[in-house]
Design a protein around this motif. Structure first.
Motif, mmCIF file in Angstrom:
data_model
loop_
_atom_site.group_PDB
_atom_site.id
_atom_site.type_symbol
_atom_site.label_atom_id
_atom_site.label_comp_id
_atom_site.label_asym_id
_atom_site.label_seq_id
_atom_site.Cartn_x
_atom_site.Cartn_y
_atom_site.Cartn_z
ATOM 1 N N UNK A 76 0.861 -1.179 0.000
ATOM 2 C CA UNK A 76 0.000 0.000 0.000
ATOM 3 C C UNK A 76 0.898 1.230 0.000
ATOM 4 N N UNK A 77 0.762 2.045 -1.041
ATOM 5 C CA UNK A 77 1.499 3.310 -1.147
ATOM 6 C C UNK A 77 0.519 4.432 -0.869
ATOM 7 N N UNK A 78 0.833 5.287 0.084
ATOM 8 C CA UNK A 78 -0.087 6.377 0.407
ATOM 9 C C UNK A 78 0.677 7.678 0.586
ATOM 10 N N UNK A 79 0.005 8.758 0.217
ATOM 11 C CA UNK A 79 0.570 10.098 0.389
ATOM 12 C C UNK A 79 -0.560 11.064 0.711
ATOM 13 N N UNK A 80 -0.177 12.250 1.097
ATOM 14 C CA UNK A 80 -1.145 13.312 1.366
ATOM 15 C C UNK A 80 -0.912 14.458 0.391
ATOM 16 N N UNK A 81 -0.599 14.078 -0.853
ATOM 17 C CA UNK A 81 -0.316 15.051 -1.891
ATOM 18 C C UNK A 81 -1.576 15.616 -2.513
ATOM 19 N N UNK A 82 -1.442 16.133 -3.729
ATOM 20 C CA UNK A 82 -2.566 16.810 -4.388
ATOM 21 C C UNK A 82 -3.665 15.880 -4.887
ATOM 22 N N UNK A 83 -3.420 14.573 -4.873
ATOM 23 C CA UNK A 83 -4.418 13.648 -5.400
ATOM 24 C C UNK A 83 -4.425 13.654 -6.918
ATOM 25 N N UNK A 84 -5.256 12.825 -7.496
ATOM 26 C CA UNK A 84 -5.361 12.704 -8.952
ATOM 27 C C UNK A 84 -6.743 13.184 -9.359
ATOM 28 N N UNK A 85 -6.769 14.216 -10.164
ATOM 29 C CA UNK A 85 -8.046 14.809 -10.580
ATOM 30 C C UNK A 85 -8.794 13.889 -11.540
ATOM 31 N N UNK A 86 -8.103 13.363 -12.555
ATOM 32 C CA UNK A 86 -8.743 12.525 -13.569
ATOM 33 C C UNK A 86 -8.101 11.141 -13.545
ATOM 34 N N UNK A 87 -8.684 10.217 -12.796
ATOM 35 C CA UNK A 87 -8.122 8.877 -12.630
ATOM 36 C C UNK A 87 -8.074 8.132 -13.959
ATOM 37 N N UNK A 88 -9.145 8.215 -14.740
ATOM 38 C CA UNK A 88 -9.178 7.518 -16.031
ATOM 39 C C UNK A 88 -8.015 7.959 -16.913
ATOM 40 N N UNK A 89 -7.770 9.246 -16.967
ATOM 41 C CA UNK A 89 -6.664 9.773 -17.759
ATOM 42 C C UNK A 89 -5.327 9.312 -17.184
ATOM 43 N N UNK A 90 -5.192 9.334 -15.870
ATOM 44 C CA UNK A 90 -3.940 8.941 -15.221
ATOM 45 C C UNK A 90 -3.608 7.473 -15.460
ATOM 46 N N UNK A 91 -4.625 6.650 -15.697
ATOM 47 C CA UNK A 91 -4.415 5.220 -15.939
ATOM 48 C C UNK A 91 -4.268 4.898 -17.422
ATOM 49 N N UNK A 92 -4.213 5.904 -18.273
ATOM 50 C CA UNK A 92 -4.051 5.725 -19.713
ATOM 51 C C UNK A 92 -2.566 5.657 -20.050
ATOM 52 N N UNK A 93 -2.188 4.621 -20.803
ATOM 53 C CA UNK A 93 -0.790 4.507 -21.234
ATOM 54 C C UNK A 93 -0.363 5.752 -21.992
ATOM 55 N N UNK A 94 0.815 6.244 -21.659
ATOM 56 C CA UNK A 94 1.382 7.378 -22.378
ATOM 57 C C UNK A 94 1.033 8.726 -21.797
ATOM 58 N N UNK A 95 0.050 8.792 -20.882
ATOM 59 C CA UNK A 95 -0.303 10.082 -20.286
ATOM 60 C C UNK A 95 0.533 10.302 -19.039
ATOM 61 N N UNK A 96 1.093 11.497 -18.912
ATOM 62 C CA UNK A 96 1.881 11.829 -17.733
ATOM 63 C C UNK A 96 1.599 13.260 -17.330
ATOM 64 N N UNK A 97 1.494 13.489 -16.027
ATOM 65 C CA UNK A 97 1.314 14.861 -15.545
ATOM 66 C C UNK A 97 2.657 15.549 -15.391
ATOM 67 N N UNK A 98 3.723 14.783 -15.589
ATOM 68 C CA UNK A 98 5.070 15.333 -15.443
ATOM 69 C C UNK A 98 5.885 15.043 -16.685
ATOM 70 N N UNK A 99 7.151 14.719 -16.478
ATOM 71 C CA UNK A 99 8.067 14.472 -17.589
ATOM 72 C C UNK A 99 8.290 12.990 -17.846
ATOM 73 N N UNK A 100 7.545 12.125 -17.146
ATOM 74 C CA UNK A 100 7.726 10.689 -17.299
ATOM 75 C C UNK A 100 7.131 10.166 -18.593
ATOM 76 N N UNK A 101 7.270 8.856 -18.777
ATOM 77 C CA UNK A 101 6.784 8.209 -19.987
ATOM 78 C C UNK A 101 5.309 7.874 -19.910
ATOM 79 N N UNK A 102 4.691 8.076 -18.759
ATOM 80 C CA UNK A 102 3.266 7.808 -18.635
ATOM 81 C C UNK A 102 2.935 6.337 -18.513
ATOM 82 N N UNK A 103 3.854 5.558 -17.943
ATOM 83 C CA UNK A 103 3.611 4.133 -17.781
ATOM 84 C C UNK A 103 3.579 3.706 -16.317
ATOM 85 N N UNK A 104 3.755 4.627 -15.394
ATOM 86 C CA UNK A 104 3.823 4.308 -13.971
ATOM 87 C C UNK A 104 2.590 3.616 -13.441
#
Length: 133
Positions: A76-104
């Motif tokens: 279980x990984x937990x944080x008290x950060x900003x959260x994820x606004x759009x979960x569906x988008x965040x779970x899409x291959x290739x999408x990244x809110x940062x500079x990553x490859x969007x596969x995390x």
């Protein structure tokens, strides 16, 4: 005797390395095959890195699981950060809110047997994964 559970702070990049090591030990202790150990460690590394980079740091809880003939590991990984606004988008291959490859997140989900994401914008994120023998 091996510990059955634990908690590890995941606040800086070095903690990601420590998380990988702890997950590898748990995976070996649970009897996971080498390929499944590698999948779990890879997923854990991605999620720990997300916890540091996007969540501002948090923690990883781990537990050895035993259900009859099945054994496994739950993380279980937990944080008290900003959260994820759009979960569906965040779970899409290739999408990244940062500079990553969007596969995390999407890659981690494919590598494990169970994947649960609980997030609230402005409150934080909690990702629970497990891998079974």
């Amino acid at each position: 005797m091996t510990a059955r559970q634990g908690i590890l702070a995941v606040r800086i990049e070095q903690d990601v390395v420590l998380a990988r090591q702890a997950v590898r030990q748990a995976a070996v202790a649970s009897g996971l095959r080498l390929v499944d150990q590698t999948k779990l460690v890879t997923a854990a590394s991605e999620l720990a890195r997300n916890t540091v980079i996007y969540g501002g740091g948090g923690q990883m809880e781990w537990e050895l699981l035993d259900e009859g003939l099945r054994r496994g590991v739950r993380l279980v990984f937990s944080d008290q950060g900003p959260g994820i606004v759009n979960v569906e988008q965040a779970l899409t291959d290739g999408w990244s809110s940062g500079k990553g490859m969007g596969l995390g997140l999407s890659g981690s989900r494919r590598l494990v047997d169970t994947f649960e994401l609980d997030t609230t914008p402005g409150v934080g994120t909690r990702v629970t994964i497990s891998k079974w023998t």
